[in-house]
Design a protein around this motif. Structure first.
Motif, PDB file in Angstrom:
ATOM      1  N   VAL A 398     -16.349 -10.083  -4.673  1.00 28.26           N
ATOM      2  CA  VAL A 398     -15.164  -9.769  -5.496  1.00 28.26           C
ATOM      3  C   VAL A 398     -15.609  -9.228  -6.848  1.00 28.26           C
ATOM      4  CG1 VAL A 398     -13.132 -10.716  -6.654  1.00 28.26           C
ATOM      5  CG2 VAL A 398     -13.732 -11.499  -4.346  1.00 28.26           C
ATOM      6  N   SER A 399     -16.558  -9.921  -7.480  1.00 27.80           N
ATOM      7  CA  SER A 399     -17.043  -9.529  -8.797  1.00 27.80           C
ATOM      8  C   SER A 399     -17.714  -8.154  -8.776  1.00 27.80           C
ATOM      9  CB  SER A 399     -18.024 -10.584  -9.326  1.00 27.80           C
ATOM     10  OG  SER A 399     -18.500 -10.247 -10.599  1.00 27.80           O
ATOM     11  N   ALA A 400     -18.324  -7.811  -7.647  1.00 33.05           N
ATOM     12  CA  ALA A 400     -18.987  -6.504  -7.534  1.00 33.05           C
ATOM     13  C   ALA A 400     -17.993  -5.351  -7.658  1.00 33.05           C
ATOM     14  CB  ALA A 400     -19.736  -6.416  -6.206  1.00 33.05           C
ATOM     15  N   GLN A 401     -16.720  -5.640  -7.414  1.00 28.11           N
ATOM     16  CA  GLN A 401     -15.665  -4.623  -7.527  1.00 28.11           C
ATOM     17  C   GLN A 401     -14.825  -4.832  -8.799  1.00 28.11           C
ATOM     18  OE1 GLN A 401     -15.407  -2.138  -5.301  1.00 28.11           O
ATOM     19  NE2 GLN A 401     -17.135  -2.987  -4.143  1.00 28.11           N
ATOM     20  N   SER A 402     -15.415  -5.474  -9.807  1.00 22.80           N
ATOM     21  CA  SER A 402     -14.643  -5.857 -10.998  1.00 22.80           C
ATOM     22  C   SER A 402     -14.102  -4.669 -11.791  1.00 22.80           C
ATOM     23  CB  SER A 402     -15.481  -6.755 -11.913  1.00 22.80           C
ATOM     24  OG  SER A 402     -16.645  -6.080 -12.361  1.00 22.80           O
ATOM     25  N   GLU A 403     -14.750  -3.516 -11.686  1.00 23.66           N
ATOM     26  CA  GLU A 403     -14.216  -2.351 -12.393  1.00 23.66           C
ATOM     27  C   GLU A 403     -12.849  -1.957 -11.842  1.00 23.66           C
ATOM     28  OE1 GLU A 403     -16.748   0.995 -12.709  1.00 23.66           O
ATOM     29  OE2 GLU A 403     -18.411  -0.103 -13.621  1.00 23.66           O
ATOM     30  N   ILE A 404     -12.611  -2.310 -10.587  1.00 26.30           N
ATOM     31  CA  ILE A 404     -11.317  -1.999  -9.964  1.00 26.30           C
ATOM     32  C   ILE A 404     -10.383  -3.198 -10.030  1.00 26.30           C
ATOM     33  CG2 ILE A 404     -10.167  -1.307  -7.817  1.00 26.30           C
ATOM     34  CD1 ILE A 404     -12.819   0.037  -7.008  1.00 26.30           C
ATOM     35  N   ASN A 405     -10.886  -4.373  -9.614  1.00 24.33           N
ATOM     36  CA  ASN A 405      -9.996  -5.535  -9.546  1.00 24.33           C
ATOM     37  C   ASN A 405      -9.930  -6.353 -10.832  1.00 24.33           C
ATOM     38  OD1 ASN A 405     -12.284  -7.331  -9.550  1.00 24.33           O
ATOM     39  ND2 ASN A 405     -12.492  -7.069  -7.325  1.00 24.33           N
ATOM     40  N   LYS A 406     -10.760  -6.021 -11.831  1.00 23.17           N
ATOM     41  CA  LYS A 406     -10.755  -6.687 -13.154  1.00 23.17           C
ATOM     42  C   LYS A 406     -11.137  -8.168 -13.077  1.00 23.17           C
ATOM     43  CE  LYS A 406      -9.085  -2.778 -14.603  1.00 23.17           C
ATOM     44  NZ  LYS A 406     -10.034  -1.769 -15.121  1.00 23.17           N
ATOM     45  N   MET A 407     -11.845  -8.543 -12.019  1.00 28.42           N
ATOM     46  CA  MET A 407     -12.248  -9.940 -11.876  1.00 28.42           C
ATOM     47  C   MET A 407     -13.767 -10.044 -11.878  1.00 28.42           C
ATOM     48  SD  MET A 407      -9.461 -11.645 -11.895  1.00 28.42           S
ATOM     49  CE  MET A 407     -10.001 -13.270 -11.373  1.00 28.42           C
ATOM     50  N   ASN A 408     -14.343 -10.147 -13.081  1.00 25.94           N
ATOM     51  CA  ASN A 408     -15.786 -10.331 -13.188  1.00 25.94           C
ATOM     52  C   ASN A 408     -16.129 -11.818 -13.044  1.00 25.94           C
ATOM     53  OD1 ASN A 408     -15.126 -11.486 -15.674  1.00 25.94           O
ATOM     54  ND2 ASN A 408     -15.536  -9.601 -16.795  1.00 25.94           N
ATOM     55  N   ASN A 409     -17.403 -12.148 -13.182  1.00 29.77           N
ATOM     56  CA  ASN A 409     -17.821 -13.541 -12.991  1.00 29.77           C
ATOM     57  C   ASN A 409     -17.141 -14.500 -13.967  1.00 29.77           C
ATOM     58  OD1 ASN A 409     -19.459 -12.842 -10.877  1.00 29.77           O
ATOM     59  ND2 ASN A 409     -21.383 -12.975 -12.017  1.00 29.77           N
ATOM     60  N   ALA A 410     -16.959 -14.048 -15.214  1.00 27.57           N
ATOM     61  CA  ALA A 410     -16.312 -14.913 -16.214  1.00 27.57           C
ATOM     62  C   ALA A 410     -14.872 -15.211 -15.818  1.00 27.57           C
ATOM     63  CB  ALA A 410     -16.374 -14.250 -17.588  1.00 27.57           C
ATOM     64  N   ASN A 411     -14.147 -14.186 -15.372  1.00 24.65           N
ATOM     65  CA  ASN A 411     -12.754 -14.376 -14.977  1.00 24.65           C
ATOM     66  C   ASN A 411     -12.643 -15.242 -13.727  1.00 24.65           C
ATOM     67  OD1 ASN A 411     -11.879 -12.765 -17.090  1.00 24.65           O
ATOM     68  ND2 ASN A 411     -11.938 -10.893 -15.875  1.00 24.65           N
ATOM     69  N   LEU A 412     -13.545 -15.021 -12.784  1.00 20.14           N
ATOM     70  CA  LEU A 412     -13.524 -15.831 -11.559  1.00 20.14           C
ATOM     71  C   LEU A 412     -13.853 -17.289 -11.851  1.00 20.14           C
ATOM     72  CD1 LEU A 412     -15.278 -13.336  -9.116  1.00 20.14           C
ATOM     73  CD2 LEU A 412     -12.900 -14.104  -8.988  1.00 20.14           C
ATOM     74  N   ALA A 413     -14.745 -17.518 -12.809  1.00 16.66           N
ATOM     75  CA  ALA A 413     -15.103 -18.891 -13.177  1.00 16.66           C
ATOM     76  C   ALA A 413     -13.904 -19.629 -13.770  1.00 16.66           C
ATOM     77  CB  ALA A 413     -16.262 -18.880 -14.172  1.00 16.66           C
ATOM     78  N   VAL A 414     -13.119 -18.934 -14.581  1.00 22.15           N
ATOM     79  CA  VAL A 414     -11.920 -19.545 -15.170  1.00 22.15           C
ATOM     80  C   VAL A 414     -10.928 -19.921 -14.077  1.00 22.15           C
ATOM     81  CG1 VAL A 414      -9.887 -19.074 -16.592  1.00 22.15           C
ATOM     82  CG2 VAL A 414     -12.155 -18.434 -17.414  1.00 22.15           C
ATOM     83  N   VAL A 415     -10.801 -19.070 -13.053  1.00 22.98           N
ATOM     84  CA  VAL A 415      -9.866 -19.323 -11.962  1.00 22.98           C
ATOM     85  C   VAL A 415     -10.352 -20.446 -11.052  1.00 22.98           C
ATOM     86  CG1 VAL A 415      -8.850 -18.348  -9.864  1.00 22.98           C
ATOM     87  CG2 VAL A 415      -8.892 -16.993 -11.964  1.00 22.98           C
ATOM     88  N   PHE A 416     -11.630 -20.398 -10.670  1.00 22.41           N
ATOM     89  CA  PHE A 416     -12.114 -21.314  -9.640  1.00 22.41           C
ATOM     90  C   PHE A 416     -12.744 -22.596 -10.174  1.00 22.41           C
ATOM     91  CE2 PHE A 416     -11.439 -17.752  -6.855  1.00 22.41           C
ATOM     92  CZ  PHE A 416     -11.114 -18.358  -5.641  1.00 22.41           C
ATOM     93  N   GLY A 417     -13.221 -22.604 -11.415  1.00 19.86           N
ATOM     94  CA  GLY A 417     -13.854 -23.803 -11.953  1.00 19.86           C
ATOM     95  C   GLY A 417     -13.041 -25.070 -11.740  1.00 19.86           C
ATOM     96  N   PRO A 418     -11.768 -25.108 -12.185  1.00 17.13           N
ATOM     97  CA  PRO A 418     -10.960 -26.329 -12.024  1.00 17.13           C
ATOM     98  C   PRO A 418     -10.626 -26.652 -10.573  1.00 17.13           C
ATOM     99  CG  PRO A 418     -10.063 -24.890 -13.736  1.00 17.13           C
ATOM    100  CD  PRO A 418     -11.081 -24.085 -12.999  1.00 17.13           C
ATOM    101  N   ASN A 419     -10.820 -25.696  -9.650  1.00 11.51           N
ATOM    102  CA  ASN A 419     -10.561 -25.949  -8.237  1.00 11.51           C
ATOM    103  C   ASN A 419     -11.811 -26.411  -7.495  1.00 11.51           C
ATOM    104  OD1 ASN A 419      -7.767 -25.155  -8.182  1.00 11.51           O
ATOM    105  ND2 ASN A 419      -8.452 -23.053  -8.429  1.00 11.51           N
ATOM    106  N   LEU A 420     -12.959 -26.357  -8.173  1.00 12.47           N
ATOM    107  CA  LEU A 420     -14.216 -26.801  -7.564  1.00 12.47           C
ATOM    108  C   LEU A 420     -14.614 -28.201  -8.010  1.00 12.47           C
ATOM    109  CD1 LEU A 420     -16.407 -23.555  -7.825  1.00 12.47           C
ATOM    110  CD2 LEU A 420     -15.202 -24.441  -5.825  1.00 12.47           C
ATOM    111  N   LEU A 421     -14.102 -28.627  -9.164  1.00 19.49           N
ATOM    112  CA  LEU A 421     -14.509 -29.932  -9.687  1.00 19.49           C
ATOM    113  C   LEU A 421     -13.449 -30.496 -10.614  1.00 19.49           C
ATOM    114  CD1 LEU A 421     -16.871 -32.014  -9.803  1.00 19.49           C
ATOM    115  CD2 LEU A 421     -17.644 -30.822 -11.867  1.00 19.49           C
TER     116      LEU A 421
END
Length: 453
Positions: A398-421
């Motif tokens: 997903v992050s590899a396509q961040s120029e298109i989907n606007k979801m880089n590693n930082a954004n994905l971490a904000v989304v998934f962090g609270p769902n992982l722990l």
């Protein structure tokens, strides 16, 4: 010898006074004033020779100043020298993970607002905006606990008006709901007075919640750090209800279904699968569909989905029915289902055992972080490790396509962090979410070294 001891006492007193003066910048109180007065008085009369008094005063001063130092770090996710520390330490604003529909939850606690003279309301507004700035690109929910707003801490009407105007379309567009818990006639009247300023579209997002039990339809209450005062008030008003009404408000939970997928331990899901697959079916289905259809969707994982559809898909999975996301053609639905599955696990994917290590991961030297992560993940059960690796490999795509989907590693971490722990008490706070998100970001950044050394 006596003089040397006396000089040592004087030196300790001076150091104590300096410590307390420094803490006074951050915390004011009669005990601190009294302690400072005692030290100054004794220092100004050293000839009295009352070394026992001086020793006791020193000890009390040092113990109390140490206690202050400890408490300065509590209740705030910011360091004491941060510009917003004096606001954050009150825990007026909190972030509590995701709601039942995959939206970020922001909480505002009125009872934690100090009296007018102790709070910079303009800075509070700026702090609220700074907090929201991290999440407003995603759909989010705002929960306002009204109980505890008094004449002593109530902001002026002009401040409320300016605050509403300060939040432009960027903040209002993606807020999906504002829940006002324990509303009073004051807040209802206030909204009527502000009606000319509030847009019709925003007005439809405002909901009243009379009892905490009603919040369960929106978010799991155990993940909210609800102030004791609010809980006590809720118990008080519930006690005044008739028993039949209370029973109606709190229906018993249904027993788990034979094929249930949500809210079931990973080892149980693995045992049920026909091929002994460690990665759960829901994760396989959602990731397969999102890999095919979702990598180039802007804002993937930031949008919520239709509530009815989410519940329907969960029911179908739990009933053992086959679910085809390709037929539904809804990328955001699949994304929400994936997050919901992770969030409803009885124990987080990263496990309670690793909670303290992950929350304190920021103390690990950068050169040792990869090794530290490997050592931590080696402690995971096989199902957890396989599922985490599966998920991270997908998120990297997903992050590899961040120029298109606007979801880089930082954004994905904000989304998934609270769902992982999350903590064993399930409560989420800003002080924990920040470190968890940072760990998730590092895990994404260093995935190739962690999983493929």
């Amino acid at each position: 010898m006596h003089l040397q001891h006396h000089d040592l006492e004087i030196e300790l007193f001076s150091e104590s006074l300096q410590i307390i003066n420094e803490q006074m910048i951050k915390e004011k109180g009669s005990r601190v004033h009294l302690m400072r007065y005692q030290i100054k008085r004794t220092l100004s009369h050293p000839a009295s020779g009352n070394c026992m008094l001086m020793t006791n005063s020193v000890r009390r001063a040092l113990v109390y100043s140490t206690d202050i130092s400890k408490r300065l770090g509590e209740g705030s996710h910011l360091s004491w020298d941060h510009p917003y520390y004096d606001i954050a330490r009150h825990q007026i604003v909190e972030v509590a993970g995701d709601d039942n529909f995959g939206r970020k939850v922001i909480v505002f606690n009125a009872c934690r607002m100090p009296p007018h003279h102790e709070l910079d309301h303009h800075k509070l507004l700026m702090y609220l905006k700074a907090t929201l700035d991290q999440y407003v690109e995603s759909d989010y929910t705002l929960i306002y606990f009204h109980n505890g707003l008094t004449n002593e801490n109530k902001p002026s009407l002009s401040w409320l008006r300016d605050a509403y105007r300060e939040f432009d379309r960027k903040y209002k567009k993606n807020i999906k709901a504002l829940y006002i818990v324990h509303p009073t006639m004051f807040i209802k009247t206030l909204l009527i007075l502000f009606k000319p300023l509030i847009s019709f579209k925003f007005g439809r997002k405002i909901n009243y919640i009379n009892y905490l039990s009603e919040l369960e339809d929106i978010v799991k209450c155990e993940q909210l750090v609800i102030p004791t005062r609010v809980r006590d008030y809720d118990e008080k008003i519930r006690a005044s209800l008739k028993a039949s009404v209370q029973a109606q408000m709190s229906p018993p939970r249904s027993p788990p279904l034979p094929n249930q997928q949500f809210g079931v331990p990973l080892p149980t899901l693995r045992a049920r699968s026909s091929d002994n697959e460690a990665v759960p079916l829901v994760m396989q289905d959602t990731v397969a569909f999102l890999m095919e259809q979702g990598l180039e969707i802007e804002g993937i994982f930031r949008r919520s989905a239709n509530v009815t559809l989410v519940k329907d898909v969960q029911h179908r999975y739990n009933s053992g029915e086959e679910v085809s996301f390709s037929q539904m053609e809804d990328v955001h639905l699949a994304a929400v289902i994936l997050k919901t599955f992770l969030r409803e696990l009885p124990e987080p994917l990263l496990t309670y055992q690793l909670y303290n290590d992950i929350v304190n991961f920021h103390n690990v030297d950068s050169s040792s972080q990869v090794t530290a992560i490997r050592n931590m993940l080696a402690m995971l059960p096989e199902e957890n490790y396989a599922s985490l690796k599966f998920l991270i490999e997908f998120l990297v795509q997903v992050s590899a396509q961040s120029e298109i989907n606007k979801m880089n590693n930082a954004n994905l971490a904000v989304v998934f962090g609270p769902n992982l722990l999350w903590g064993q008490d399930a409560a989420m706070t800003l002080s924990a979410i920040g470190p968890i998100n940072n760990f998730t970001r590092t895990l994404l950044d260093q995935h190739h070294k962690v999983f493929f050394p």
